[in-house]
Design a protein around this motif. Structure first.
Motif, PDB file in Angstrom:
ATOM      1  N   MET A  13       0.820  -1.207   0.000  1.00 15.36           N
ATOM      2  CA  MET A  13       0.000   0.000   0.000  1.00 15.36           C
ATOM      3  C   MET A  13       0.857   1.263   0.000  1.00 15.36           C
ATOM      4  O   MET A  13       0.465   2.288  -0.555  1.00 15.36           O
ATOM      5  CB  MET A  13      -0.953  -0.010   1.187  1.00 15.36           C
ATOM      6  CG  MET A  13      -2.115  -0.990   1.039  1.00 15.36           C
ATOM      7  SD  MET A  13      -3.181  -0.668  -0.395  1.00 15.36           S
ATOM      8  CE  MET A  13      -3.960   0.881   0.082  1.00 15.36           C
ATOM      9  N   TRP A 122      -7.998   2.854  -0.119  1.00 19.16           N
ATOM     10  CA  TRP A 122      -8.170   1.951   1.012  1.00 19.16           C
ATOM     11  C   TRP A 122      -9.528   1.250   0.964  1.00 19.16           C
ATOM     12  O   TRP A 122      -9.655   0.081   1.315  1.00 19.16           O
ATOM     13  CB  TRP A 122      -8.013   2.715   2.329  1.00 19.16           C
ATOM     14  CG  TRP A 122      -6.606   2.725   2.821  1.00 19.16           C
ATOM     15  CD1 TRP A 122      -5.761   3.792   2.911  1.00 19.16           C
ATOM     16  CD2 TRP A 122      -5.856   1.590   3.278  1.00 19.16           C
ATOM     17  NE1 TRP A 122      -4.543   3.397   3.401  1.00 19.16           N
ATOM     18  CE2 TRP A 122      -4.570   2.050   3.631  1.00 19.16           C
ATOM     19  CE3 TRP A 122      -6.151   0.231   3.412  1.00 19.16           C
ATOM     20  CZ2 TRP A 122      -3.580   1.207   4.114  1.00 19.16           C
ATOM     21  CZ3 TRP A 122      -5.159  -0.615   3.887  1.00 19.16           C
ATOM     22  CH2 TRP A 122      -3.895  -0.130   4.240  1.00 19.16           C
ATOM     23  N   ARG A 181     -11.353   1.217   9.448  1.00 23.45           N
ATOM     24  CA  ARG A 181     -11.967   2.029   8.386  1.00 23.45           C
ATOM     25  C   ARG A 181     -13.414   1.651   8.102  1.00 23.45           C
ATOM     26  O   ARG A 181     -13.889   1.779   6.971  1.00 23.45           O
ATOM     27  CB  ARG A 181     -11.131   1.969   7.095  1.00 23.45           C
ATOM     28  CG  ARG A 181      -9.758   2.608   7.224  1.00 23.45           C
ATOM     29  CD  ARG A 181      -8.903   2.341   6.017  1.00 23.45           C
ATOM     30  NE  ARG A 181      -8.641   0.917   5.834  1.00 23.45           N
ATOM     31  CZ  ARG A 181      -7.736   0.235   6.512  1.00 23.45           C
ATOM     32  NH1 ARG A 181      -6.988   0.843   7.411  1.00 23.45           N
ATOM     33  NH2 ARG A 181      -7.562  -1.054   6.293  1.00 23.45           N
TER      34      ARG A 181
END
Length: 224
Positions: A13, A122, A181
């Protein structure tokens, strides 16, 4: 692998976000500054690419861990592409609405462009990771850290905890979330922005993995 860490995801990432930032700075920010009310096409392209790039990264990293096929099957790729476009359309409307109410300064545009695009990457990752986990019948999930520790947050207490995949973790605040998240259940930027956490999915667990560890409640593995 340390049971509380999943560093391959952090590496992948980090590379992706660096590439996305070049796209933000080279295309999205200039277009938003020059014509904020007419930049819908640029927003859709950049956000859609960020979301789908995150999804491909999620499939690559979690798929390798779960021994999934190297190429994403159409049964997963098609719905992910549809979700990427839907999210890009929604984000374009949100960005244009936000800029309609304020002056499009460099500071405002930069913050909005970066936060929206990185969050989209994300979101794509998290969606694809869950998709490949379900495809590979990984019935458990572990809350892990994917970046070296930079700061403590209350939800850091969940590192290493394991639950059956559909169940919800309980944050120290009492809010219940699917994983890091989870904006829908707990829309708090201070909780999720740059928190450094993710889920790793597991097909098999040991009894020690699933021992009850407050504050998370598990319908299968115990309650206080």
């Amino acid at each position: 692998m340390n049971r509380e860490e999943f560093r391959p995801l952090g590496v992948a990432m980090t590379r992706l976000l660096a590439r996305i930032r070049r796209l933000i700075e080279g295309r999205l920010i200039p277009d938003l500054l020059e014509r904020p009310s007419a930049a819908r096409g640029t927003i859709v392209d950049v956000i859609g690419e960020a979301w789908m790039s995150g999804a491909l990264t999620g499939y690559m990293v979690h798929g390798a861990y779960l021994e999934a096929p190297a190429s994403m099957p159409p049964s997963l790729a098609k719905p992910l592409a549809e979700q990427a476009l839907e999210h890009a359309d929604w984000t374009a409307a949100r960005i244009r609405e936000t800029l309609a109410d304020r002056e499009a300064t460099m500071a405002v545009v930069s913050l909005l462009a970066r936060s929206s695009t990185e969050a989209s990457a994300w979101m794509g990752h998290d969606t694809a990771a869950r998709g490949v986990a379900n495809m590979m019948e990984a019935g458990f999930k572990r809350w892990v850290r994917s970046w070296p520790r930079k700061e403590e947050r209350e939800h850091s207490s969940l590192e290493g905890q394991v639950l059956p995949e559909p169940e919800l973790f309980t944050l120290p605040s009492g809010a219940r979330v699917y994983g890091p998240r989870d904006w829908d259940r707990y829309p708090e930027p201070s909780e999720w922005i740059n928190c450094g956490h993710a889920l790793v999915y597991l097909r098999e667990v040991t009894p020690a993995d699933v021992l009850y560890n407050p504050p998370t409640q598990s319908a299968v593995y115990g309650r206080p």
